[in-house]
Design a protein around this motif. Structure first.
Motif, PDB file in Angstrom:
ATOM      1  N   ARG A  70      41.573  32.618  38.759  1.00 38.77           N
ATOM      2  CA  ARG A  70      41.077  33.615  37.799  1.00 38.77           C
ATOM      3  C   ARG A  70      41.465  35.028  38.195  1.00 38.77           C
ATOM      4  O   ARG A  70      41.876  35.829  37.357  1.00 38.77           O
ATOM      5  CB  ARG A  70      39.555  33.545  37.694  1.00 38.77           C
ATOM      6  N   SER A  74      45.150  35.524  37.544  1.00 41.48           N
ATOM      7  CA  SER A  74      45.423  35.553  36.120  1.00 41.48           C
ATOM      8  C   SER A  74      44.996  36.899  35.533  1.00 41.48           C
ATOM      9  O   SER A  74      45.710  37.530  34.748  1.00 41.48           O
ATOM     10  CB  SER A  74      44.665  34.382  35.495  1.00 41.48           C
ATOM     11  N   ARG A  75      43.828  37.357  35.960  1.00 44.53           N
ATOM     12  CA  ARG A  75      43.296  38.627  35.485  1.00 44.53           C
ATOM     13  C   ARG A  75      44.224  39.779  35.860  1.00 44.53           C
ATOM     14  O   ARG A  75      44.562  40.614  35.019  1.00 44.53           O
ATOM     15  CB  ARG A  75      41.919  38.819  36.142  1.00 44.53           C
ATOM     16  N   THR A 100      52.030  27.747  34.697  1.00 42.53           N
ATOM     17  CA  THR A 100      50.680  27.224  34.872  1.00 42.53           C
ATOM     18  C   THR A 100      50.805  25.866  35.569  1.00 42.53           C
ATOM     19  O   THR A 100      51.905  25.316  35.674  1.00 42.53           O
ATOM     20  CB  THR A 100      49.954  27.082  33.516  1.00 42.53           C
ATOM     21  N   GLY A 158      40.612  39.228  30.632  1.00 42.66           N
ATOM     22  CA  GLY A 158      41.104  38.679  31.897  1.00 42.66           C
ATOM     23  C   GLY A 158      41.879  37.416  31.617  1.00 42.66           C
ATOM     24  O   GLY A 158      42.923  37.181  32.200  1.00 42.66           O
ATOM     25  N   SER A 159      41.396  36.610  30.676  1.00 36.10           N
ATOM     26  CA  SER A 159      42.136  35.379  30.352  1.00 36.10           C
ATOM     27  C   SER A 159      42.793  35.455  28.974  1.00 36.10           C
ATOM     28  O   SER A 159      43.909  35.002  28.798  1.00 36.10           O
ATOM     29  CB  SER A 159      41.222  34.156  30.436  1.00 36.10           C
ATOM     30  N   ASN A 188      47.326  39.617  33.767  1.00 39.72           N
ATOM     31  CA  ASN A 188      47.083  39.938  32.362  1.00 39.72           C
ATOM     32  C   ASN A 188      46.800  41.421  32.150  1.00 39.72           C
ATOM     33  O   ASN A 188      47.283  42.020  31.190  1.00 39.72           O
ATOM     34  CB  ASN A 188      45.941  39.083  31.811  1.00 39.72           C
ATOM     35  N   SER A 233      49.827  31.577  36.590  1.00 37.69           N
ATOM     36  CA  SER A 233      49.020  32.408  35.694  1.00 37.69           C
ATOM     37  C   SER A 233      47.740  31.712  35.277  1.00 37.69           C
ATOM     38  O   SER A 233      46.826  32.338  34.745  1.00 37.69           O
ATOM     39  CB  SER A 233      49.813  32.759  34.452  1.00 37.69           C
ATOM     40  N   ASP A 234      47.724  30.395  35.453  1.00 37.46           N
ATOM     41  CA  ASP A 234      46.517  29.648  35.115  1.00 37.46           C
ATOM     42  C   ASP A 234      46.669  28.260  35.716  1.00 37.46           C
ATOM     43  O   ASP A 234      47.780  27.856  36.091  1.00 37.46           O
ATOM     44  CB  ASP A 234      46.337  29.544  33.588  1.00 37.46           C
ATOM     45  N   ILE A 251      39.170  27.982  41.685  1.00 38.71           N
ATOM     46  CA  ILE A 251      39.025  28.587  40.355  1.00 38.71           C
ATOM     47  C   ILE A 251      38.984  30.107  40.481  1.00 38.71           C
ATOM     48  O   ILE A 251      39.619  30.831  39.715  1.00 38.71           O
ATOM     49  CB  ILE A 251      37.765  28.025  39.642  1.00 38.71           C
ATOM     50  N   GLN A 252      38.242  30.588  41.494  1.00 39.75           N
ATOM     51  CA  GLN A 252      38.162  32.044  41.683  1.00 39.75           C
ATOM     52  C   GLN A 252      39.541  32.646  41.974  1.00 39.75           C
ATOM     53  O   GLN A 252      39.895  33.693  41.447  1.00 39.75           O
ATOM     54  CB  GLN A 252      37.227  32.381  42.846  1.00 39.75           C
TER      55      GLN A 252
END
Ligand code: SAH
Ligand code: SF4
Ligand code: F3S
Length: 450
Positions: A367, A370-371, A298, A428-429, A374, A326-327, A363-364
């Motif tokens: 995300r 990450s989604r 991250t 997703g998170s 995951n 991942s974030d 951010i998009q």
């Protein structure tokens, strides 16, 4: 002895984990002088607000909160402001908030009892001198996290990233002696805590004069009872070969790392004085992944740094993908008084609407990535350490070694125990999971999920 009730103290903490650890030290210092910790401000004899100065927003929040807390003060309550904003603003805080009587920077917490005595006699106190020897070695922190122990191993910062206020609020870098860190971790483990988080602004530059960060990881990882070992935040330039090699040797070191990138554009990184290029950052990531193939990364990213062009920003987006984060904690650049970035030409200022749009796109991207990562994990079995009740109260919140959040059914009796969990769903998170076999506490290391 008199039967006088003990004075009560309430501490509210903002900012990074270093502040969380410092609040634990403040509670410890005051407990040794007979103070009793309380977990609400109403009616407390002493209210301390441990503050952060990293972005303007962080400071505005504290100023608002100081006003609110005033309502909880009794006639004789003493209100103090501590931490990075206290260090940065010093006497200016007393002008902004007249109900505050103490302003104490990060190296002044030892003086709190005397300053409080003074405040009781109507003296306003300011303590903002740096003390390069100060590690609060003789203070027993009052720990507030039942599962993880936050252990500062280094204070201050010797980097001079051009946007950053920390070198001004925390002073020069210094490391605790390895033996002192080991002693503290041993004490913590005796209380049943198995997860240790080593703290420093550039924690992997740790050096106590004799030992480097590789030695520290080995020494802490070798302590009986340390099952999960984490640290935050490392700087990409301080991963020597020795330090990287230690990751492969020390089993307790978890497969997650928070590695701040700040920007993916070499041009911007240079102006930030981060001291690495995009390529060097990505090479560092590759080296780490070689020794820890299942590493989850991250990061922190700043958008809208002065002079950041669309092309620079595209470089950041592509680096987020290339590094496989991942974030990410994502921030809009916030000019901090006295830092070199504020002296960059005014025409380089990135308009707020442009910075906001970049932030949204970033951010998009984070995300979506990450989604995708995951969702690919659904169905796998992982080791989860139960940390606390989830927000809705009916579920427990736990974490995997690689820092994924997993919600499982259960009650508070399972706190601070390890379990094998199958990941059954994901927003997703975060994940939902189900215990595999029974929910008996696992005390021995589990075989890796396969
Ligand atoms: N020592 C850590 C960072 C601590 S500050 C490191 O070097 O990695 C935490 C994060 O706040 C930074 O990583 C950065 O992304 C962000 N930050 C710091 N100063 C900032 C500023 N002036 N504006 C916006 N974000 C900032
Ligand atoms: Fe700030 Fe840079 Fe030091 Fe991190 S390394 S605390 S960003 S000056
Ligand atoms: Fe904030 Fe100070 Fe930490 S400025 S991020 S509390 S070191």
């Amino acid at each position: 002895m008199s039967q006088l009730p003990r004075p009560t103290v309430y501490i509210e903490t903002y900012g990074c984990q270093m502040n969380v650890a410092d609040s634990e030290l403040m509670y410890g210092t005051l407990a040794a002088q007979g103070y009793e910790a309380v977990d609400a401000p109403e009616g407390a004899d002493v209210i301390l607000v441990n503050t952060c100065a990293i972005r303007d927003h962080a400071e505005q929040r504290v100023i608002g909160r100081l006003g609110e807390l005033r309502r909880h003060m009794k006639a004789d309550t003493i209100m103090g402001v501590t931490g990075c904003m206290a260090q940065r603003l010093g006497p200016r805080i007393l002008e902004k908030a007249r109900h505050v009587s103490l302003v104490v920077g990060p190296d002044g917490y030892r003086a709190l009892p005397q300053l409080l005595d003074g405040a009781r006699n109507g003296e306003k106190g300011i303590f903002t001198t740096f003390d390069l020897e100060e590690h609060y070695e003789d203070v027993t922190p009052r720990r507030t996290d039942p599962v993880k122990a936050w252990i500062p191993v280094q204070r201050g910062c010797d980097y001079r990233c051009t946007y950053c206020i920390v070198p001004f609020t925390r002073g020069a870098e210094r490391s605790r002696a390895l033996a002192d860190v080991v002693r503290e971790v041993r004490q913590v483990v005796e209380t049943g805590t198995t997860e240790i988080v080593l703290l420093g602004q550039t924690v992997n530059s740790y050096n106590d004069g004799t030992h480097d960060f590789a030695d520290l990881l080995r020494a802490v990882g070798a302590i009986d009872g340390v099952r999960r070992l984490r640290y935050t935040s490392p700087h990409p330039n301080d991963f020597s070969e020795r330090v990287i090699a230690a990751h492969a040797e020390v089993e307790a070191v978890c497969e997650h790392m928070h590695l701040p990138m700040q920007s993916g554009s070499t041009r911007v990184l240079k102006r930030m004085l981060r001291r690495y290029s995009r390529e060097e950052f990505l090479a560092c990531v590759a080296n780490l992944r070689t020794v820890m193939p299942s590493l989850v990364l991250t990061t922190d990213v700043i958008v809208g740094f002065p002079g950041e062009t669309d092309e620079d920003f595209e470089d950041t987006l592509s680096a987020v993908v290339e590094a496989g984060f991942s974030d990410a904690f994502t921030f809009k650049f916030s000019p901090r008084e006295g830092t070199p970035a504020t002296r960059m030409p005014a025409e380089e200022t990135v308009p707020d609407d442009v910075a906001s749009e970049r932030l949204q796109r970033l951010i998009q991207t984070v995300r979506a990535q990450s989604r995708e990562q995951n969702l690919a994990l659904l169905g796998s079995r992982v080791e989860v350490l139960i940390e606390r009740l989830a927000r809705d109260g009916a579920l427990l919140m736990g974490r995997t070694r690689d820092w994924k959040t997993v919600l499982v059914p259960g009650d508070a009796s399972l706190m601070n125990t390890y379990h094998t969990v199958e990941l059954t769903g994901s927003t997703g998170s975060t994940f939902t999971g189900a215990f595999v076999s029974d929910a008996q506490p696992v005390r021995q290391p589990l075989p890796m999920a396969g």
